[in-house]
Enzyme design. Structure first.
Site, PDB file in Angstrom:
ATOM      1  N   LYS A   1      -7.427  10.450   7.300  1.00 12.91           N
ATOM      2  CA  LYS A   1      -6.182   9.785   7.706  1.00 12.91           C
ATOM      3  C   LYS A   1      -6.458   8.981   8.969  1.00 12.91           C
ATOM      4  O   LYS A   1      -7.352   9.331   9.743  1.00 12.91           O
ATOM      5  CB  LYS A   1      -5.088  10.830   8.015  1.00 12.91           C
ATOM      6  CG  LYS A   1      -3.693  10.275   7.928  1.00 12.91           C
ATOM      7  CD  LYS A   1      -3.239  10.275   6.479  1.00 12.91           C
ATOM      8  CE  LYS A   1      -1.807   9.925   6.294  1.00 12.91           C
ATOM      9  NZ  LYS A   1      -1.357  10.324   4.946  1.00 12.91           N
TER      10      LYS A   1
ATOM     11  N   ASP B   1       0.413   3.942   4.633  1.00  8.03           N
ATOM     12  CA  ASP B   1       1.186   5.159   4.922  1.00  8.03           C
ATOM     13  C   ASP B   1       2.438   4.672   5.667  1.00  8.03           C
ATOM     14  O   ASP B   1       2.776   3.486   5.593  1.00  8.03           O
ATOM     15  CB  ASP B   1       0.342   6.132   5.757  1.00  8.03           C
ATOM     16  CG  ASP B   1       0.913   7.549   5.758  1.00  8.03           C
ATOM     17  OD1 ASP B   1       0.731   8.273   4.771  1.00  8.03           O
ATOM     18  OD2 ASP B   1       1.581   7.935   6.756  1.00  8.03           O
TER      19      ASP B   1
HETATM   20  N1  GLU Z   1      -0.658   7.662   2.469  1.00 11.76           N
HETATM   21  C1  GLU Z   1      -0.568   8.202   1.149  1.00 11.76           C
HETATM   22  C2  GLU Z   1      -0.588   9.715   1.186  1.00 11.76           C
HETATM   23  O1  GLU Z   1      -0.248  10.324   2.174  1.00 11.76           O
HETATM   24  C3  GLU Z   1      -1.593   7.600   0.196  1.00 11.76           C
HETATM   25  C4  GLU Z   1      -3.012   7.783   0.574  1.00 11.76           C
HETATM   26  C5  GLU Z   1      -3.987   6.997  -0.294  1.00 11.76           C
HETATM   27  O2  GLU Z   1      -3.592   6.357  -1.247  1.00 11.76           O
HETATM   28  O3  GLU Z   1      -5.177   7.065   0.035  1.00 11.76           O
HETATM   29  O4  GLU Z   1      -0.868  10.360   0.217  1.00 11.76           O
END
Ligand code: GLU
Length: 430
Positions: free
Chosen positions: A114, A154
């Protein structure tokens, strides 16, 4: 006295503390190896960067940015980039841990990561956001890449931010590298259905939960006769509300950061979405009463979708919740304490790592389509998404039966079982 090996660097946020508590509880329930659990409690690698930006007025502001890889055991790091004023190292680390659990649970060949920048993006112009995103990408460039770690949108970011990240990375490499991010616009290698995927998945698992409750004989639900509320009317919440509406469920209230709207007879969600797109707020929407988020949580409905941010259902308001099924659209919206309480009251909680996995599943599809240079129709994307989510839901339900535990604990057990097999096979380096 034994020396404490942990300085507490990662663990300052409630989200992180809850994630570790949940992991310990799952470990105890399933008798998991403490060696595996301990390794999963801290991330593999983190980078903290300063992101200076020349603002439109000529001044320079310096923002704090992070990228954290929690695990790369199953494949490249995977997870979004969050622009939000509450972002910090501990929160991003917790979110990276959730990504590891999510990818493992739904069977993707991906690890967990993240990133984030601590700011309120609504205070920055488009040009400032572009400069911020590009400088941040350059600062973390040694950590990301199609085989290393693949960011995605996100909270506070979208396809445009991914396009800037992709362009910055490609400029540095000297050729186009679309696989460095997912959630890109279609024109530069994005996947159809990616923007709606998280919200769709949130509703697919509600349908599975209804079937499960029927099979278990605990309730005879029919989505067409049910009522729902949605907290958070953004990329996830608005789509989830619409998917519920399309299926004939009566969505009586929705809310965003500033508050919500309520209509006992049910809201016309496509109309609310139009209003939101035009006015950028739910405030003033006709044919509905204004309500606060806390009032929304306390409404007597069948389904609640918390799709805004973490920590919205806690020990302070858990006793007000009247919904029977909760599908966690956001990451970590319910604290551990509130989760155990609600489950003891017979509430079915479909946990974040399952309920909101649709986003990363279609991110994975985007990555696969990009590698093959062969793109699927939206129908194919949605069908494959539904298939992967159904499999993950059933596996979680089986684990929940096996260990007589709630879906949240079952999802973590299922996820860690897969991960720990991979960890043991790969062995500990050196
Ligand atoms: N931000 C999204 C999540 O928390 C998607 C993450 C992604 O597609 O890599 O799952």
């Amino acid at each position: 006295m034994a020396h404490d090996l942990r300085s507490g660097l990662w663990s300052t946020s409630p989200l992180y503390q809850n994630a570790v508590m949940d992991l310990d509880f799952a470990g105890k329930t399933a008798g998991m190896s403490p060696n595996v659990l301990e390794r999963l409690k801290t991330p593999k690698k983190a980078m903290c960067v300063s992101v200076p930006v020349r603002m439109d007025d000529g001044s320079v502001k310096v923002f704090e940015g992070y990228r954290v890889q929690h695990s790369t055991t199953l494949g490249p790091g995977k997870g979004g980039i969050r622009f939000h004023p509450e972002v910090n190292l501990s929160e991003v680390s917790a979110l990276a841990m959730l990504m590891t659990m999510k990818c493992s649970l739904v069977g993707l060949p991906l690890g967990g990561a993240k990133g984030g920048i601590r700011l309120d993006p609504s205070q920055l112009s488009r040009a400032e956001q572009q400069a911020l995103t590009r400088r941040y990408t350059m600062e973390i460039i040694s950590m990301i890449g199609p085989e290393q770690d693949v960011p995605a949108p996100d909270i506070g970011t979208d396809g445009q931010h991914m396009a800037w990240m992709m362009d910055t990375y490609s400029m540095a490499k000297g050729h186009a590298v679309p696989g460095v991010v997912t959630g890109k616009p279609i024109e530069i290698g994005g996947s159809l259905g990616r923007p709606e995927s998280t919200g769709r998945g949130v509703v697919y698992v509600i349908e599975h939960a209804i079937d499960l409750l029927k099979r278990r004989g605990t309730a005879q639900y029919d989505l067409k006769k049910m009522t729902a509320t949605v907290n958070g009317f953004g990329k996830v919440g608005a789509v989830a509300a619409n998917e519920l509406f399309i299926r004939g469920c009566k969505v009586v209230a929705v809310s965003d950061f500033y508050g919500g709207i309520y209509n006992k007879a049910g809201l016309n969600i496509p109309d609310v979405i139009n209003y939101m797109n035009k006015n950028r707020t739910l405030k003033g929407y006709p044919n509905a009463e204004a309500i606060s988020n806390e009032q929304l949580f306390a409404l007597e409905v069948d389904i609640l979708v918390p799709a805004a941010i973490d920590g919205v259902i806690t020990k302070d308001n858990m006793k007000n919740i009247r919904a029977k099924i909760i599908s966690e659209g956001a990451n970590g919206p319910i604290t551990s304490e509130a989760q155990h309480y609600l489950e003891s009251q017979g509430v079915t909680i479909i946990p974040d790592i399952l309920a909101n996995a649709g986003g990363v599943i279609v991110s994975y599809f985007e990555w696969v389509q990009g590698l093959q240079q062969f793109f699927w129709s939206e129908k194919e994307v949605n069908e494959k998404l539904a298939e992967v989510m159904a499999r993950a839901f059933n596996r979680t339900a089986e684990t929940s039966d096996r260990y007589k535990c709630g879906m949240k604990t079952a999802a973590l057990i299922t996820s860690v079982e897969r991960l720990s097999q991979a960890m043991l096979l790969r062995g500990l380096f050196p």
